[in-house]
Design a protein around this motif. Structure first.
Motif, mmCIF file in Angstrom:
data_model
loop_
_atom_site.group_PDB
_atom_site.id
_atom_site.type_symbol
_atom_site.label_atom_id
_atom_site.label_comp_id
_atom_site.label_asym_id
_atom_site.label_seq_id
_atom_site.Cartn_x
_atom_site.Cartn_y
_atom_site.Cartn_z
ATOM 1 N N GLY A 55 0.791 -1.220 0.000
ATOM 2 C CA GLY A 55 0.000 0.000 0.000
ATOM 3 C C GLY A 55 0.822 1.268 0.000
ATOM 4 N N CYS A 56 2.132 1.160 0.266
ATOM 5 C CA CYS A 56 2.992 2.347 0.281
ATOM 6 C C CYS A 56 3.501 2.701 -1.120
ATOM 7 C CB CYS A 56 4.186 2.132 1.203
ATOM 8 S SG CYS A 56 3.752 1.966 2.945
ATOM 9 N N THR A 57 3.364 1.776 -2.068
ATOM 10 C CA THR A 57 3.846 2.034 -3.420
ATOM 11 C C THR A 57 3.069 3.195 -4.044
ATOM 12 O OG1 THR A 57 4.396 -0.304 -3.691
ATOM 13 C CG2 THR A 57 4.228 1.032 -5.700
ATOM 14 N N GLY A 58 3.773 4.168 -4.541
ATOM 15 C CA GLY A 58 3.127 5.302 -5.199
ATOM 16 C C GLY A 58 2.467 6.287 -4.267
ATOM 17 N N CYS A 59 2.657 6.150 -2.959
ATOM 18 C CA CYS A 59 2.045 7.081 -2.008
ATOM 19 C C CYS A 59 2.526 8.505 -2.281
ATOM 20 C CB CYS A 59 2.392 6.674 -0.583
ATOM 21 S SG CYS A 59 1.816 7.831 0.675
ATOM 22 N N THR A 60 1.603 9.436 -2.320
ATOM 23 C CA THR A 60 1.950 10.824 -2.604
ATOM 24 C C THR A 60 2.635 11.519 -1.433
ATOM 25 O OG1 THR A 60 -0.257 11.543 -1.908
ATOM 26 C CG2 THR A 60 0.062 11.054 -4.249
ATOM 27 N N LEU A 61 2.632 10.862 -0.255
ATOM 28 C CA LEU A 61 3.239 11.470 0.927
ATOM 29 C C LEU A 61 4.587 10.841 1.286
ATOM 30 C CD1 LEU A 61 0.087 11.778 3.217
ATOM 31 C CD2 LEU A 61 1.100 13.517 1.741
ATOM 32 N N GLN A 62 5.164 10.078 0.365
ATOM 33 C CA GLN A 62 6.422 9.393 0.653
ATOM 34 C C GLN A 62 7.520 10.348 1.110
ATOM 35 O OE1 GLN A 62 8.043 6.521 -2.054
ATOM 36 N NE2 GLN A 62 6.036 5.772 -2.678
ATOM 37 N N SER A 63 7.574 11.527 0.512
ATOM 38 C CA SER A 63 8.660 12.460 0.812
ATOM 39 C C SER A 63 8.605 12.994 2.241
ATOM 40 C CB SER A 63 8.635 13.637 -0.165
ATOM 41 O OG SER A 63 7.435 14.381 -0.029
ATOM 42 N N THR A 64 7.452 12.865 2.882
ATOM 43 C CA THR A 64 7.323 13.339 4.264
ATOM 44 C C THR A 64 7.091 12.197 5.249
ATOM 45 O OG1 THR A 64 4.942 13.724 3.939
ATOM 46 C CG2 THR A 64 6.429 15.585 3.554
ATOM 47 N N CYS A 65 7.149 10.962 4.767
ATOM 48 C CA CYS A 65 6.921 9.805 5.636
ATOM 49 C C CYS A 65 8.129 9.589 6.545
ATOM 50 C CB CYS A 65 6.670 8.551 4.802
ATOM 51 S SG CYS A 65 6.370 7.072 5.797
ATOM 52 N N GLY A 66 7.889 9.366 7.819
ATOM 53 C CA GLY A 66 8.968 9.183 8.776
ATOM 54 C C GLY A 66 9.225 7.742 9.169
ATOM 55 N N THR A 67 8.548 6.788 8.519
ATOM 56 C CA THR A 67 8.685 5.378 8.886
ATOM 57 C C THR A 67 9.325 4.594 7.756
ATOM 58 O OG1 THR A 67 6.590 5.629 10.078
ATOM 59 C CG2 THR A 67 7.469 3.406 9.894
ATOM 60 N N CYS A 68 10.473 3.971 8.026
ATOM 61 C CA CYS A 68 11.126 3.175 6.987
ATOM 62 C C CYS A 68 10.306 1.919 6.722
ATOM 63 C CB CYS A 68 12.547 2.821 7.400
ATOM 64 S SG CYS A 68 12.660 1.640 8.763
ATOM 65 N N MET A 69 10.515 1.317 5.551
ATOM 66 C CA MET A 69 9.680 0.187 5.147
ATOM 67 C C MET A 69 9.807 -1.034 6.071
ATOM 68 S SD MET A 69 7.388 0.029 2.907
ATOM 69 C CE MET A 69 6.129 -1.222 3.100
ATOM 70 N N THR A 106 -4.894 8.410 7.656
ATOM 71 C CA THR A 106 -5.703 7.901 8.773
ATOM 72 C C THR A 106 -7.144 7.632 8.399
ATOM 73 O OG1 THR A 106 -6.154 10.173 9.482
ATOM 74 C CG2 THR A 106 -4.270 9.046 10.501
ATOM 75 N N GLU A 107 -7.532 7.946 7.157
ATOM 76 C CA GLU A 107 -8.921 7.674 6.760
ATOM 77 C C GLU A 107 -9.160 6.176 6.698
ATOM 78 O OE1 GLU A 107 -7.439 11.407 4.828
ATOM 79 O OE2 GLU A 107 -6.804 9.317 4.915
ATOM 80 N N THR A 108 -10.363 5.763 7.023
ATOM 81 C CA THR A 108 -10.703 4.335 7.071
ATOM 82 C C THR A 108 -10.423 3.647 5.742
ATOM 83 O OG1 THR A 108 -12.414 4.754 8.706
ATOM 84 C CG2 THR A 108 -12.499 2.657 7.528
ATOM 85 N N GLY A 109 -10.835 4.283 4.681
ATOM 86 C CA GLY A 109 -10.646 3.633 3.380
ATOM 87 C C GLY A 109 -9.182 3.396 3.065
ATOM 88 N N LYS A 110 -8.326 4.371 3.406
ATOM 89 C CA LYS A 110 -6.915 4.210 3.105
ATOM 90 C C LYS A 110 -6.286 3.215 4.043
ATOM 91 C CE LYS A 110 -6.261 8.369 0.583
ATOM 92 N NZ LYS A 110 -5.351 9.406 0.182
ATOM 93 N N GLU A 111 -6.778 3.138 5.265
ATOM 94 C CA GLU A 111 -6.229 2.134 6.188
ATOM 95 C C GLU A 111 -6.486 0.740 5.635
ATOM 96 O OE1 GLU A 111 -6.209 0.919 10.882
ATOM 97 O OE2 GLU A 111 -7.198 2.741 10.239
ATOM 98 N N GLU A 112 -7.683 0.512 5.104
ATOM 99 C CA GLU A 112 -7.999 -0.806 4.562
ATOM 100 C C GLU A 112 -7.136 -1.095 3.348
ATOM 101 O OE1 GLU A 112 -12.157 -0.501 3.847
ATOM 102 O OE2 GLU A 112 -12.716 -0.835 5.950
ATOM 103 N N ALA A 113 -6.764 -0.046 2.603
ATOM 104 C CA ALA A 113 -5.971 -0.246 1.397
ATOM 105 C C ALA A 113 -4.539 -0.665 1.731
ATOM 106 C CB ALA A 113 -5.945 1.028 0.566
ATOM 107 N N GLN A 114 -4.105 -0.388 2.944
ATOM 108 C CA GLN A 114 -2.743 -0.738 3.307
ATOM 109 C C GLN A 114 -2.587 -2.235 3.534
ATOM 110 O OE1 GLN A 114 -0.173 1.649 3.459
ATOM 111 N NE2 GLN A 114 -1.747 2.865 2.491
#
Length: 371
Positions: free
Chosen positions: A329-343, A363-371
């Motif tokens: 779910g992290c592939t192509g995330c638009t917030l990668q440049s500000t993400c503080g958690t390594c894979m 933190t939205e429910t839909g995106k949480e399920e997508a992860q």
């Protein structure tokens, strides 16, 4: 026993003194000249007086200067986890089930030689609690003999032990980091679940401070001791020690979630953006069985250093690149440049089924399920 170490380090060259945090950067020409020197050259004697206050003028290098050879590997730092056991039972601990299993001495000696042959100059000894390991003294002494600068991560409970203190003052570490779990016996002992642990910590802290050992403090902030944070900071000030504060707990190394409820919500901090690290390229982690991985979080795949030797570490760079690449779910995330958690840490959180908000900005429910 040598007093100074001249060594390659990540494409540069250094002269270091065990037990001292400062060193002297030198040229390759100077490094090669030192290997043939019978007395300390004037330039090094001058630098030694300025940096460490040592008088080396016209002194023989025999038995006092260790020259570490150039090797074909670009590793400079490593962490060696002596065991996964501890004399505490902290509920926030990332180890989960604590065990004391590990290598016997012949294999540990071979392991330390492999770490040295990989080019490691700075070696961090950790655990579990490294000082309760039955072979801690032997490991520490051997690593010193091989010309590695040592840092020890400890809870401090064994620092007042005469044999331990004698070892550390005879061959001083470049630094020790002591974890602090509270400022009173009630809080500290409650968190460690070991009566008397605060008294042991304070005796150890005082003994190490009086011995002049290089130290800093790691203040571990949980929901059990957050009310004593100011007093924990005051403890650092009282001894004139630098300190760092840690409040974000991670899942256990097995992907368990039992460590997460100990977090103190009001002290959780947003991690700084993860922009990459040297794990697997210039540094590595070794577990109690001699298995090398990119770090203590990304433990698999790993390399058996006892059987493969330092050449096995050549695969770590590729392993690191694969583990750190954004996946699922992290592939192509638009917030990668500000993400503080390594894979690798993301994968542990997922395995622990932690709430998405614990490690992700979505933190939205839909995106949480997508992860």
């Amino acid at each position: 026993m040598h007093e100074l170490i001249a060594s390659p380090f990540l494409g540069e060259y250094m002269v270091l003194k065990p037990g001292e945090p400062r060193g002297v950067k030198i040229s390759r020409k100077a490094y090669l000249a030192l290997a043939a020197a019978e007395v300390f050259p004037t330039w090094l004697a001058t630098a030694a007086r300025k940096v460490w206050g040592d008088d080396l003028y016209r002194q023989s290098t025999a038995g006092r200067l260790l020259i570490r050879p150039e090797v074909g590997y670009r590793f400079g730092k490593a962490t060696y986890e002596l065991n996964l056991g501890c004399n505490y039972d902290c509920e926030h601990c990332y180890l989960g089930l604590k065990t004391f299993a590990g290598l016997d001495w012949p294999e540990r000696e071979r392991l330390l030689e492999v770490i040295r042959d990989a080019g490691v100059l700075w070696l961090q000894l950790t655990g579990g609690e490294p000082m309760v390991d039955r072979l801690f003294a032997a490991v520490y002494a051997k690593a010193c003999e091989l010309g590695m600068m040592l840092e020890v991560l400890t809870n401090g409970s064994r620092l007042a032990n005469d044999k331990i203190l004698e070892l550390l003052t005879a061959r001083r570490p470049s630094k020790m980091s002591l974890s602090v779990y509270g400022a009173t016996a009630e809080t500290y002992d409650g968190l460690t679940r070991r009566p008397g642990s605060f008294a042991k910590f304070m005796r150890g802290l005082v003994a190490a401070h009086e011995a002049g050992l290089q130290m800093d403090l790691s203040l571990i902030i949980t929901n059990r001791n957050a009310h004593e944070l100011d007093r924990m900071r005051g403890l650092a000030d009282r001894f004139g020690l630098r300190h760092r504060e840690y409040a974000n707990m991670s899942p256990t190394i097995h992907g368990g979630d039992e460590s997460l409820p100990s977090q103190s919500p009001q002290f959780l901090r947003k991690r700084t953006p993860f922009t990459g690290c040297d794990a697997g390229h210039t540094s590595f982690h070794v577990d109690p069985f001699g298995r090398a991985s990119i770090c203590k979080i990304g433990r698999e795949p790993n390399i058996d250093l006892i059987h493969e030797g330092p050449s096995g570490l050549l695969r770590l760079g590729g392993i690191s690149d694969g583990l750190l690449r954004r996946q699922a779910g992290c592939t192509g995330c638009t917030l990668q440049s500000t993400c503080g958690t390594c894979m690798p840490l993301v994968q542990l959180y997922r395995k622990a089924k932690a709430p998405l908000a614990t490690y992700c900005q979505h933190t939205e429910t839909g995106k949480e399920e997508a992860q």
